[in-house]
Design an enzyme around this catalytic site. Structure first.
Site, PDB file in Angstrom:
ATOM      1  N   SER A  71       0.834  -1.211   0.000  1.00 29.49           N
ATOM      2  CA  SER A  71       0.000   0.000   0.000  1.00 29.49           C
ATOM      3  C   SER A  71       0.869   1.262   0.000  1.00 29.49           C
ATOM      4  CB  SER A  71      -0.902   0.005   1.233  1.00 29.49           C
ATOM      5  OG  SER A  71      -1.567   1.251   1.320  1.00 29.49           O
ATOM      6  N   SER A  85      -0.560   4.158   0.679  1.00 30.18           N
ATOM      7  CA  SER A  85      -1.278   5.121   1.522  1.00 30.18           C
ATOM      8  C   SER A  85      -0.483   5.567   2.755  1.00 30.18           C
ATOM      9  CB  SER A  85      -2.628   4.551   1.932  1.00 30.18           C
ATOM     10  OG  SER A  85      -3.443   4.438   0.790  1.00 30.18           O
ATOM     11  N   THR A 129      -9.233  -1.613   2.525  1.00 30.03           N
ATOM     12  CA  THR A 129      -8.917  -2.057   1.173  1.00 30.03           C
ATOM     13  C   THR A 129      -9.175  -3.550   1.038  1.00 30.03           C
ATOM     14  OG1 THR A 129      -7.297  -1.893  -0.617  1.00 30.03           O
ATOM     15  CG2 THR A 129      -6.398  -2.281   1.588  1.00 30.03           C
ATOM     16  N   LYS A 157     -13.587  -4.277   1.765  1.00 29.53           N
ATOM     17  CA  LYS A 157     -14.410  -3.105   1.430  1.00 29.53           C
ATOM     18  C   LYS A 157     -15.914  -3.369   1.498  1.00 29.53           C
ATOM     19  CE  LYS A 157     -11.342  -0.432  -1.527  1.00 29.53           C
ATOM     20  NZ  LYS A 157     -11.244   0.314  -2.783  1.00 29.53           N
ATOM     21  N   ASP A 196     -13.732   6.775  -3.249  1.00 30.40           N
ATOM     22  CA  ASP A 196     -13.135   6.375  -4.537  1.00 30.40           C
ATOM     23  C   ASP A 196     -13.798   7.074  -5.726  1.00 30.40           C
ATOM     24  OD1 ASP A 196     -11.192   4.603  -3.609  1.00 30.40           O
ATOM     25  OD2 ASP A 196     -12.551   2.890  -3.619  1.00 30.40           O
ATOM     26  N   ALA A 215     -17.065  -4.315 -13.385  1.00 29.88           N
ATOM     27  CA  ALA A 215     -18.274  -4.061 -12.583  1.00 29.88           C
ATOM     28  C   ALA A 215     -18.056  -4.477 -11.131  1.00 29.88           C
ATOM     29  CB  ALA A 215     -19.455  -4.810 -13.195  1.00 29.88           C
ATOM     30  N   GLY A 216     -16.804  -4.404 -10.674  1.00 27.40           N
ATOM     31  CA  GLY A 216     -16.486  -4.737  -9.284  1.00 27.40           C
ATOM     32  C   GLY A 216     -16.646  -3.517  -8.383  1.00 27.40           C
ATOM     33  N   TYR A 232      -2.478   2.236 -11.259  1.00 22.56           N
ATOM     34  CA  TYR A 232      -1.388   3.225 -11.194  1.00 22.56           C
ATOM     35  C   TYR A 232      -0.008   2.583 -11.149  1.00 22.56           C
ATOM     36  CZ  TYR A 232      -1.996   2.153  -6.254  1.00 22.56           C
ATOM     37  OH  TYR A 232      -2.123   1.494  -5.054  1.00 22.56           O
ATOM     38  N   GLY A 267      -3.697   6.449 -13.104  1.00 26.70           N
ATOM     39  CA  GLY A 267      -4.439   6.198 -11.873  1.00 26.70           C
ATOM     40  C   GLY A 267      -3.936   6.923 -10.635  1.00 26.70           C
TER      41      GLY A 267
HETATM   42  P1  ATR Z   1     -12.184  -3.947  -7.287  1.00 28.05           P
HETATM   43  O1  ATR Z   1     -12.699  -3.709  -5.896  1.00 28.05           O
HETATM   44  O2  ATR Z   1     -10.743  -3.547  -7.466  1.00 28.05           O
HETATM   45  O3  ATR Z   1     -13.076  -3.366  -8.333  1.00 28.05           O
HETATM   46  P2  ATR Z   1     -13.293  -6.560  -7.737  1.00 28.05           P
HETATM   47  O4  ATR Z   1     -14.537  -6.139  -7.040  1.00 28.05           O
HETATM   48  O5  ATR Z   1     -12.716  -7.908  -7.467  1.00 28.05           O
HETATM   49  O6  ATR Z   1     -12.116  -5.539  -7.482  1.00 28.05           O
HETATM   50  O7  ATR Z   1     -13.562  -6.413  -9.319  1.00 28.05           O
HETATM   51  C1  ATR Z   1     -12.627  -6.760 -10.282  1.00 28.05           C
HETATM   52  C2  ATR Z   1     -13.171  -6.407 -11.668  1.00 28.05           C
HETATM   53  O8  ATR Z   1     -12.137  -6.688 -12.634  1.00 28.05           O
HETATM   54  C3  ATR Z   1     -14.362  -7.244 -12.088  1.00 28.05           C
HETATM   55  O9  ATR Z   1     -15.181  -6.479 -12.936  1.00 28.05           O
HETATM   56  C4  ATR Z   1     -13.700  -8.397 -12.857  1.00 28.05           C
HETATM   57  O10 ATR Z   1     -14.545  -9.048 -13.782  1.00 28.05           O
HETATM   58  P3  ATR Z   1     -15.500 -10.272 -13.311  1.00 28.05           P
HETATM   59  O11 ATR Z   1     -16.676  -9.632 -12.624  1.00 28.05           O
HETATM   60  O12 ATR Z   1     -15.861 -10.966 -14.549  1.00 28.05           O
HETATM   61  O13 ATR Z   1     -14.662 -11.102 -12.375  1.00 28.05           O
HETATM   62  C5  ATR Z   1     -12.630  -7.640 -13.596  1.00 28.05           C
HETATM   63  N1  ATR Z   1     -11.529  -8.495 -14.027  1.00 28.05           N
HETATM   64  C6  ATR Z   1     -10.572  -9.064 -13.270  1.00 28.05           C
HETATM   65  N2  ATR Z   1      -9.725  -9.775 -14.027  1.00 28.05           N
HETATM   66  C7  ATR Z   1     -10.174  -9.667 -15.309  1.00 28.05           C
HETATM   67  C8  ATR Z   1      -9.727 -10.175 -16.585  1.00 28.05           C
HETATM   68  N3  ATR Z   1      -8.637 -10.954 -16.666  1.00 28.05           N
HETATM   69  N4  ATR Z   1     -10.421  -9.832 -17.671  1.00 28.05           N
HETATM   70  C9  ATR Z   1     -11.522  -9.045 -17.604  1.00 28.05           C
HETATM   71  N5  ATR Z   1     -11.993  -8.541 -16.445  1.00 28.05           N
HETATM   72  C10 ATR Z   1     -11.328  -8.834 -15.315  1.00 28.05           C
END
Ligand code: ATR
Length: 284
Positions: free
Chosen positions: A19, A21, A66, A70, A106, A131-132, A226, A247
């Site tokens: 981190s 931070s 983190t 979260k 964020d 979409a995470g 980043y 980033g």
């Molecule tokens: P964060 O809190 O950093 O957003 P997260 O909630 O785990 O982390 O979300 C990770 C995002 O990256 C998700 O949208 C994930 O897609 P999935 O929902 O299909 O898992 C996306 N992601 C991670 N690795 C990926 C890859 N190799 N290709 C495409 N999308 C990826």
């Protein structure tokens, strides 16, 4: 120098040793002469509840949250601010007279980073990849200012769910799967492309979530990754004549907003940015 009167803040997560931070916030405390210290706190998932109780018992002024806490932290807090609740994730906790309140800085941090880079999302079409948690935080802030918002995700159902949550909150959004076809279709008239996935993050530096040939010169390409500073996606953006935004701005701005919540002081963003850049470029 830490004294008996020093106010403690920190960050809980796992892993936590990479981190940036602690350096960023401690540089800011030192610069302003504030008697605060920011410490890294490695917390396992099974220990989260006790860690939150501990933070209260130790009278921490607050902490950042983190990966992987979260989302799971929400149920252990006394209060969660309404947008953070809609996002479903908290990255900042403030101890207000023994009550812990959760916020998410964020999304606003990302919006400020875009504006700092001279990009105004007002009235623009935005395409978000992923979409995470990070995507949820960013889209709940950008949806209120942009004219059109599309979310593409590897797991289509998560993009559709996020779009539907945004609609329930009164915004307009569209979600779909992440494929070459959907990217091609959406990118044609997109103004701002935002990558919120970890694709391209060290050590995965030779990958991009979007192929170079689908980018065009009228795009702003914002990568929230980043490290490295110039991801493969941003390199492609530069090559096609698009405007790259890295980033670091989001990292600094989300931190600056948290800093103000804990201290009441305006954060010295340039000092924080320098601390981050020194770490990333190995200048310390
Ligand atoms: P964060 O809190 O950093 O957003 P997260 O909630 O785990 O982390 O979300 C990770 C995002 O990256 C998700 O949208 C994930 O897609 P999935 O929902 O299909 O898992 C996306 N992601 C991670 N690795 C990926 C890859 N190799 N290709 C495409 N999308 C990826």
């Amino acid at each position: 120098m830490v004294s008996g009167a020093t106010i403690v803040v920190g960050v809980i997560g796992n892993p936590i040793e990479h981190s940036l931070s602690p350096r960023m916030h401690n540089a800011a405390f030192e610069y302003l002469g504030l008697d605060y210290v920011y410490i890294p706190l490695r917390v396992l998932e099974k220990d989260l509840k006790n860690a939150v109780r501990g933070a209260k018992a130790f009278n921490f002024r607050g902490f950042n949250v983190t990966i992987p806490h979260k989302v799971s932290i929400l149920r252990f807090l006394d209060k969660v601010e309404s947008t953070a609740r809609k996002i479903g994730a908290v990255n900042t906790v403030v101890n207000e007279d023994g009550k812990l309140s959760g916020y998410n800085t964020d999304g606003l941090g990302a919006l400020e980073a875009l504006r700092e880079a001279g990009v105004d999302p007002e009235g623009k079409k935005i395409l978000v990849i992923g979409a995470g948690g990070a995507s949820r935080a960013i889209t709940f802030y950008l949806a209120g200012v942009c004219s059109e918002l599309t979310i593409l995700n590897r797991t289509r159902s998560k993009a559709v769910k996020l779009a539907s949550d945004l609609k329930s909150a009164g915004f307009k959004a569209y979600g779909d799967g992440l494929t070459v076809e959907t990217l091609e279709r959406e990118l044609v008239d997109t103004d701002i492309l935002i990558n919120t996935t970890s694709v391209g993050m060290r050590p995965d530096v030779n990958r991009s979530p979007v192929p170079e040939e689908l980018l065009h010169k009228d795009l702003v390409v914002f990568d929230i990754v980043y490290n490295p500073l110039e991801t493969m996606l941003l390199r492609y953006a530069r090559k096609v004549g698009a405007k790259p935004v890295d980033g670091v701005g989001m990292l600094v701005n989300q931190g600056a907003i948290s800093f103000k919540m804990w201290t009441g002081c305006e954060a010295p963003r340039d000092v924080m940015r320098k601390a981050v850049m020194d770490s990333l470029l190995g200048r310390d």
